[in-house]
Design an enzyme around this catalytic site. Structure first.
Site, mmCIF file in Angstrom:
data_model
loop_
_atom_site.group_PDB
_atom_site.id
_atom_site.type_symbol
_atom_site.label_atom_id
_atom_site.label_comp_id
_atom_site.label_asym_id
_atom_site.label_seq_id
_atom_site.Cartn_x
_atom_site.Cartn_y
_atom_site.Cartn_z
ATOM 1 C CB SER B 49 41.800 30.349 46.014
ATOM 2 O OG SER B 49 42.941 30.884 45.418
ATOM 3 C CE LYS B 86 43.444 30.824 41.445
ATOM 4 N NZ LYS B 86 42.507 30.516 42.471
#
Lengths: 417, 135
Positions: B49, B86
């Site tokens: 991701s 993230k």
């Protein structure tokens, strides 16, 4: 002013650093070989688990209450402790690391650079949490003993929020009144019992005891403790830890030892551990206790215990191993399944004050210095005597061991992306 | 077992090296990659991701807990009990991915959330390292 900073149930907290899913779970950590519970965090204690009990007695309760039981991961604790101490050390000009999870700080000559020590301690606490994810408490007082007292208050008395600075006499007295005598630094259970018989039950009552009586009835140490409780500086951290009078290295083994060579290896390993400790504190050993036995829970208890007297005091690993090995060879019994194995250096003297001897076998202390330096630089047992064995079948049992997140590449934590 | 390489020498000296006086410590990757040793930990990236910022599956992440978190930093967070990497959007309370096939995640009230550190460097092994887990 002094501060004592220590981590809250350090072993358990260390296990939570790389397991965020365990951050609000009850955890206990077991001793070498998973025998005893050596650490329990607050939630585990609330679940009814007692520290220092044997694990097999608490195992059922742990499973019922969802308490996580772990083997001790000393590789992880050592590395996290070093990081924590480094962060703590930034907050004072002088630091004395007292144990794996406790550190004294001195704020001598710091005023007015630090106008409010309580505020400073709060900052310290936040920094240690942010940078190492370990929770610490801070106690501040005018003596080392009072810093310990304040630390106890910071932990046990609600409302302090992990930081307690004893700044007034009223506060000092109020806190001492809530503490039992054996909560005071340096007062063991035996002394506390005797004090109890003299109707001295609280730390405050102890602080009111006549110092002359304390030194006469107990020891000069207790007198100094009393003076310190009243704010008079008697202890400095150079003497906070006296040299050990006896050094033991002993352990129960994971798999029973039944052959002579394993027994010799295990004893050699303990002899080398003890010898290194003796060298660290500058002691020589006159007599060494060598023992190996089966478990007291076995049907027929058996084993041996032997005291070897050295002709000249020594801390040379080779000499200690030689003595341990010959004792084992002479006393090994193939029918005994050895469980508890160890050595004790029981008669120590100082290296500095040693009386030399004309006939002494020529010792070479430099050899041991090299050994110690290499092991300090590259890690424990980088260099060792082959007598202690290369792969140690009899090593300790650590069945519930967590990964060595910070010291082994294969164990670094996974991060989901 | 650790092996400590020590080269043998026989006490024979020739001309002293002219470079002796100029000797310095060799370059250390630790010095370059780690700014705050006691507040830094190393982790292994797992997933795709964050490819958009150049963090691929199996990369090494260097996570610094000392530095202050700025908006849009690549961070490691404790999100509901697991470590995630993230981009933090402080303004909208979002955890952003750097890959179009992944949605951004809002940080809600009942979520367990804390920043565990800032990813200050990431390392790609273009050939597999033998000391890392090989799978």
């Amino acid at each position: 002013m002094y501060a004592l900073v220590d981590a809250n149930s350090f072993y358990c907290s260390a296990e939570q650093v790389f397991r965020p899913d365990w951050r609000n779970r009850p955890i206990v950590v077991l001793s070498n070989n998973d025998g005893m519970i050596v650490a329990a965090n607050r939630l585990a204690k609330e679940a009814g688990i007692n520290k220092f009990g044997p694990y097999f007695e608490a195992q059922k309760l742990c499973e019922q209450k969802g308490v996580i039981a772990l083997s001790s991961n000393y590789e992880l604790y050592g590395s996290l402790s070093a990081a924590m101490m480094e962060v703590i050390g930034r907050f004072a000009p002088e630091q004395h690391i007292y144990s794996i999870d406790e550190s004294f700080l001195s704020f001598k000559h710091c005023y007015p650079a630090i106008p409010c020590l309580t505020e400073h301690a709060m900052k310290l606490r936040r920094a240690v949490w942010k940078e190492t994810r370990l929770p610490v408490c801070v106690g501040i007082g005018t003596t080392l003993t009072l810093a310990k007292v304040a630390n106890h208050a910071a932990k046990k008395i609600a409302g302090y929020d992990g930081v307690c600075a004893i700044t007034s006499d009223e506060q000092r007295i109020a806190i001492l009144k809530t503490m039992k005598t054996n909560d005071v630094w340096g007062v063991g259970n035996r002394i506390a019992k005797r004090l109890g018989m003299m109707n001295i039950h609280s730390a405050f009552a102890l602080s009111q005891m006549k110092t002359g009586l304390a030194s006469k009835q107990f020891s000069i140490e207790l007198e100094r403790t009393i003076r310190e409780l009243n704010g008079e500086v008697c202890k400095t951290w150079d003497e906070a830890r006296a040299d050990k009078k006896q050094i033991f290295s002993t352990r129960s083994v994971g798999n029973r030892v039944t052959d002579l060579s394993s027994l010799c290896q295990a004893l050699s390993k303990h002899a080398s551990t003890a010898a290194a400790k003796a060298r660290t504190q500058g002691s020589l050993c006159k007599s060494m206790l060598i023992f190996a036995s089966n478990s007291p829970f076995d049907e027929q208890p058996g084993g041996f215990k032997f005291v070897h007297h050295f002709s000249y005091p020594t801390n040379d690993t080779c000499e200690l191993i030689e003595a341990a090995t010959s004792a084992a060879i002479a006393r090994f019994n193939p029918t005994i399944r050895y469980y508890k194995i160890g050595v004790g250096l029981i008669n120590l003297c100082s290296e500095v004050n040693l009386q030399g001897d004309l006939f002494e076998r020529c010792r070479n202390p430099n050899k041991m210095l090299v050994l110690d330096c290499i092991n300090a630089k590259y890690g424990t047992d980088s260099l060792f005597l082959a007598a202690q064995g290369i792969s140690q079948k009899w090593g300790m049992r650590r069945e519930m061991l967590t990964p060595q997140y910070t010291t082994r590449w294969k164990d670094i934590p996974l991060i989901k992306c | 077992m650790n092996i400590i390489p020590i080269s043998a020498s026989a006490g024979i000296t020739g001309f002293e090296s002219p470079a002796t006086d100029y000797r310095q410590l060799p370059l250390s990757l630790d010095e370059l990659l780690i700014e705050h040793p006691s507040s830094t930990f190393i982790g292994l990236a797992n997933g795709d991701s964050m490819q958009g910022v150049g963090i691929f599956d199996g990369d090494i992440l260097i996570v610094d807990r000392h530095v202050e978190v700025r908006n849009q930093d690549v961070i490691v967070a404790n999100y509901n009990g697991s470590f995630v990497c993230k981009i933090i959007d402080k303004v909208n309370r979002l955890l952003l991915s750097a890959n179009e096939s992944h949605m951004s995640t809002p940080i809600l009230e009942h979520d367990t959330f804390s920043v565990e550190g800032v990813v200050i460097r990431s390392i790609r092994c273009h050939r597999k390292s033998p000391i890392l887990k090989n799978d």
